[in-house]
Design a protein around this motif. Structure first.
Motif, mmCIF file in Angstrom:
data_model
loop_
_atom_site.group_PDB
_atom_site.id
_atom_site.type_symbol
_atom_site.label_atom_id
_atom_site.label_comp_id
_atom_site.label_asym_id
_atom_site.label_seq_id
_atom_site.Cartn_x
_atom_site.Cartn_y
_atom_site.Cartn_z
ATOM 1 N N ALA A 1 0.836 -1.207 0.000
ATOM 2 C CA ALA A 1 0.000 0.000 0.000
ATOM 3 C C ALA A 1 0.866 1.252 0.000
ATOM 4 O O ALA A 1 0.587 2.215 -0.726
ATOM 5 C CB ALA A 1 -0.933 0.002 1.210
ATOM 6 N N GLN A 2 1.932 1.250 0.793
ATOM 7 C CA GLN A 2 2.808 2.424 0.864
ATOM 8 C C GLN A 2 3.489 2.668 -0.471
ATOM 9 O O GLN A 2 3.603 3.804 -0.928
ATOM 10 C CB GLN A 2 3.848 2.247 1.974
ATOM 11 N N GLU A 3 3.938 1.597 -1.121
ATOM 12 C CA GLU A 3 4.594 1.745 -2.424
ATOM 13 C C GLU A 3 3.616 2.288 -3.468
ATOM 14 O O GLU A 3 3.957 3.174 -4.252
ATOM 15 C CB GLU A 3 5.176 0.403 -2.880
ATOM 16 N N ALA A 4 2.373 1.772 -3.474
ATOM 17 C CA ALA A 4 1.357 2.263 -4.413
ATOM 18 C C ALA A 4 1.080 3.744 -4.170
ATOM 19 O O ALA A 4 0.977 4.539 -5.111
ATOM 20 C CB ALA A 4 0.076 1.446 -4.274
ATOM 21 N N PHE A 5 0.972 4.125 -2.910
ATOM 22 C CA PHE A 5 0.728 5.516 -2.552
ATOM 23 C C PHE A 5 1.888 6.395 -3.004
ATOM 24 O O PHE A 5 1.691 7.465 -3.581
ATOM 25 C CB PHE A 5 0.522 5.634 -1.039
ATOM 26 N N ASN A 6 3.122 5.941 -2.772
ATOM 27 C CA ASN A 6 4.290 6.726 -3.155
ATOM 28 C C ASN A 6 4.370 6.919 -4.663
ATOM 29 O O ASN A 6 4.704 8.007 -5.141
ATOM 30 C CB ASN A 6 5.570 6.070 -2.641
ATOM 31 N N VAL A 7 4.062 5.883 -5.432
ATOM 32 C CA VAL A 7 4.081 5.994 -6.892
ATOM 33 C C VAL A 7 3.011 6.979 -7.352
ATOM 34 O O VAL A 7 3.269 7.864 -8.180
ATOM 35 C CB VAL A 7 3.896 4.616 -7.556
ATOM 36 N N ALA A 8 1.793 6.851 -6.818
ATOM 37 C CA ALA A 8 0.704 7.759 -7.202
ATOM 38 C C ALA A 8 1.047 9.203 -6.845
ATOM 39 O O ALA A 8 0.818 10.127 -7.630
ATOM 40 C CB ALA A 8 -0.594 7.340 -6.523
ATOM 41 N N ARG A 9 1.619 9.384 -5.664
ATOM 42 C CA ARG A 9 1.988 10.736 -5.227
ATOM 43 C C ARG A 9 3.074 11.321 -6.120
ATOM 44 O O ARG A 9 3.031 12.500 -6.469
ATOM 45 C CB ARG A 9 2.448 10.695 -3.771
ATOM 46 N N GLN A 10 4.050 10.507 -6.532
ATOM 47 C CA GLN A 10 5.123 11.014 -7.391
ATOM 48 C C GLN A 10 4.596 11.373 -8.775
ATOM 49 O O GLN A 10 5.016 12.377 -9.362
ATOM 50 C CB GLN A 10 6.264 10.001 -7.499
ATOM 51 N N VAL A 11 3.670 10.577 -9.314
ATOM 52 C CA VAL A 11 3.055 10.918 -10.598
ATOM 53 C C VAL A 11 2.363 12.276 -10.485
ATOM 54 O O VAL A 11 2.538 13.150 -11.333
ATOM 55 C CB VAL A 11 2.049 9.827 -11.045
ATOM 56 N N TYR A 12 1.586 12.453 -9.429
ATOM 57 C CA TYR A 12 0.876 13.724 -9.217
ATOM 58 C C TYR A 12 1.868 14.890 -9.104
ATOM 59 O O TYR A 12 1.693 15.934 -9.733
ATOM 60 C CB TYR A 12 0.012 13.624 -7.960
ATOM 61 N N ARG A 13 2.919 14.702 -8.324
ATOM 62 C CA ARG A 13 3.914 15.774 -8.160
ATOM 63 C C ARG A 13 4.571 16.122 -9.485
ATOM 64 O O ARG A 13 4.780 17.289 -9.789
ATOM 65 C CB ARG A 13 4.975 15.361 -7.139
ATOM 66 N N ASN A 14 4.883 15.101 -10.286
ATOM 67 C CA ASN A 14 5.510 15.356 -11.582
ATOM 68 C C ASN A 14 4.584 16.167 -12.491
ATOM 69 O O ASN A 14 5.029 17.076 -13.191
ATOM 70 C CB ASN A 14 5.903 14.055 -12.263
ATOM 71 N N VAL A 15 3.305 15.839 -12.481
ATOM 72 C CA VAL A 15 2.338 16.590 -13.293
ATOM 73 C C VAL A 15 2.254 18.033 -12.799
ATOM 74 O O VAL A 15 2.279 18.975 -13.576
ATOM 75 C CB VAL A 15 0.958 15.912 -13.275
ATOM 76 N N MET A 16 2.183 18.223 -11.475
ATOM 77 C CA MET A 16 2.069 19.569 -10.919
ATOM 78 C C MET A 16 3.320 20.405 -11.184
ATOM 79 O O MET A 16 3.237 21.606 -11.362
ATOM 80 C CB MET A 16 1.807 19.512 -9.407
ATOM 81 N N LYS A 17 4.474 19.758 -11.243
ATOM 82 C CA LYS A 17 5.716 20.475 -11.533
ATOM 83 C C LYS A 17 5.873 20.742 -13.022
ATOM 84 O O LYS A 17 6.802 21.412 -13.435
ATOM 85 C CB LYS A 17 6.925 19.677 -11.018
ATOM 86 N N GLY A 18 4.960 20.197 -13.835
ATOM 87 C CA GLY A 18 5.023 20.415 -15.267
ATOM 88 C C GLY A 18 6.160 19.683 -15.943
ATOM 89 O O GLY A 18 6.621 20.070 -17.009
ATOM 90 N N GLN A 19 6.627 18.593 -15.340
ATOM 91 C CA GLN A 19 7.747 17.868 -15.919
ATOM 92 C C GLN A 19 7.314 16.939 -17.043
ATOM 93 O O GLN A 19 8.141 16.494 -17.809
ATOM 94 C CB GLN A 19 8.464 17.068 -14.829
ATOM 95 N N GLY A 20 6.035 16.643 -17.110
ATOM 96 C CA GLY A 20 5.549 15.803 -18.187
ATOM 97 C C GLY A 20 5.853 14.325 -18.026
ATOM 98 O O GLY A 20 5.569 13.534 -18.906
ATOM 99 N N TRP A 21 6.441 13.929 -16.911
ATOM 100 C CA TRP A 21 6.717 12.513 -16.683
ATOM 101 C C TRP A 21 5.478 11.881 -16.099
ATOM 102 O O TRP A 21 5.193 11.976 -14.919
ATOM 103 C CB TRP A 21 7.887 12.321 -15.734
ATOM 104 N N LEU A 22 4.695 11.243 -16.938
ATOM 105 C CA LEU A 22 3.441 10.673 -16.477
ATOM 106 C C LEU A 22 3.613 9.234 -16.019
ATOM 107 O O LEU A 22 2.681 8.624 -15.546
ATOM 108 C CB LEU A 22 2.395 10.756 -17.587
#
Length: 89
Positions: free
Chosen positions: A53-74
Protein backbone atom coordinates in the motif's frame (compact mmCIF):
# COMPACT_ATOMS: atom_id res chain seq x y z
CA UNK A 1 -8.96 11.76 -17.32
CA UNK A 2 -10.04 15.25 -16.42
CA UNK A 3 -12.58 15.37 -13.64
CA UNK A 4 -13.12 13.22 -10.59
CA UNK A 5 -12.19 9.54 -10.96
CA UNK A 6 -14.92 6.97 -10.34
CA UNK A 7 -14.72 5.29 -6.94
CA UNK A 8 -17.05 2.98 -5.06
CA UNK A 9 -16.76 0.10 -7.52
CA UNK A 10 -15.69 -2.64 -5.06
CA UNK A 11 -18.34 -5.04 -3.76
CA UNK A 12 -16.66 -6.45 -0.65
CA UNK A 13 -14.02 -3.96 0.44
CA UNK A 14 -13.22 -0.31 1.00
CA UNK A 15 -10.04 1.54 0.11
CA UNK A 16 -9.21 4.74 1.95
CA UNK A 17 -6.57 7.28 1.05
CA UNK A 18 -5.41 10.05 3.37
CA UNK A 19 -2.92 12.57 2.06
CA UNK A 20 -0.58 12.38 5.04
CA UNK A 21 -1.19 8.70 5.95
CA UNK A 22 -1.32 6.77 2.67
CA UNK A 23 -3.68 3.96 1.65
CA UNK A 24 -5.54 1.43 3.78
CA UNK A 25 -8.27 -1.09 3.10
CA UNK A 26 -10.98 -2.91 5.03
CA UNK A 27 -13.83 -5.34 4.44
CA UNK A 28 -17.32 -3.84 4.39
CA UNK A 29 -17.85 -5.22 7.92
CA UNK A 30 -14.81 -3.26 9.14
CA UNK A 31 -12.24 -6.07 9.32
CA UNK A 32 -8.81 -4.82 8.25
CA UNK A 33 -7.48 -6.12 4.94
CA UNK A 34 -4.06 -5.78 3.35
CA UNK A 35 -3.01 -4.96 -0.18
CA UNK A 36 -1.60 -7.71 -2.37
CA UNK A 37 -0.11 -7.99 -5.84
CA UNK A 38 -1.31 -11.07 -7.72
CA UNK A 39 -0.01 -12.83 -10.80
CA UNK A 40 -2.98 -12.51 -13.18
CA UNK A 41 -2.31 -15.90 -14.76
CA UNK A 42 -1.78 -18.10 -11.70
CA UNK A 43 -3.41 -16.04 -8.95
CA UNK A 44 -0.19 -16.40 -6.95
CA UNK A 45 0.42 -13.65 -4.39
CA UNK A 46 3.69 -12.00 -5.40
CA UNK A 47 3.80 -9.47 -2.54
CA UNK A 48 1.42 -8.45 0.21
CA UNK A 49 1.31 -6.28 3.28
CA UNK A 50 1.37 -2.66 4.37
CA UNK A 51 4.51 -1.96 2.32
CA UNK A 52 2.54 -2.71 -0.88
CA UNK A 53 0.00 0.00 0.00
CA UNK A 54 2.81 2.42 0.86
CA UNK A 55 4.59 1.75 -2.42
CA UNK A 56 1.36 2.26 -4.41
CA UNK A 57 0.73 5.52 -2.55
CA UNK A 58 4.29 6.73 -3.16
CA UNK A 59 4.08 5.99 -6.89
CA UNK A 60 0.70 7.76 -7.20
CA UNK A 61 1.99 10.74 -5.23
CA UNK A 62 5.12 11.01 -7.39
CA UNK A 63 3.05 10.92 -10.60
CA UNK A 64 0.88 13.72 -9.22
CA UNK A 65 3.91 15.77 -8.16
CA UNK A 66 5.51 15.36 -11.58
CA UNK A 67 2.34 16.59 -13.29
CA UNK A 68 2.07 19.57 -10.92
CA UNK A 69 5.72 20.47 -11.53
CA UNK A 70 5.02 20.42 -15.27
CA UNK A 71 7.75 17.87 -15.92
CA UNK A 72 5.55 15.80 -18.19
CA UNK A 73 6.72 12.51 -16.68
CA UNK A 74 3.44 10.67 -16.48
CA UNK A 75 5.04 7.31 -15.73
CA UNK A 76 6.77 6.52 -12.45
CA UNK A 77 8.36 3.10 -12.04
CA UNK A 78 8.75 1.22 -8.80
CA UNK A 79 11.30 -1.55 -9.04
CA UNK A 80 12.79 -3.95 -6.51
CA UNK A 81 15.97 -2.86 -4.79
CA UNK A 82 19.15 -4.38 -6.21
CA UNK A 83 19.90 -7.81 -4.76
CA UNK A 84 22.88 -6.46 -2.80
CA UNK A 85 20.65 -3.88 -1.06
CA UNK A 86 17.97 -6.49 -0.28
CA UNK A 87 20.52 -8.85 1.32
CA UNK A 88 21.82 -6.07 3.56
CA UNK A 89 18.34 -5.10 4.77
Amino acid sequence: MIGDPKTGTLQHARIEGVGHEGLSCSAVDGRPLEFALLDPTTGEIVEHGPHVAQEAFNVARQVYRNVMKGQGWLRVLSEPAPLTARKAA
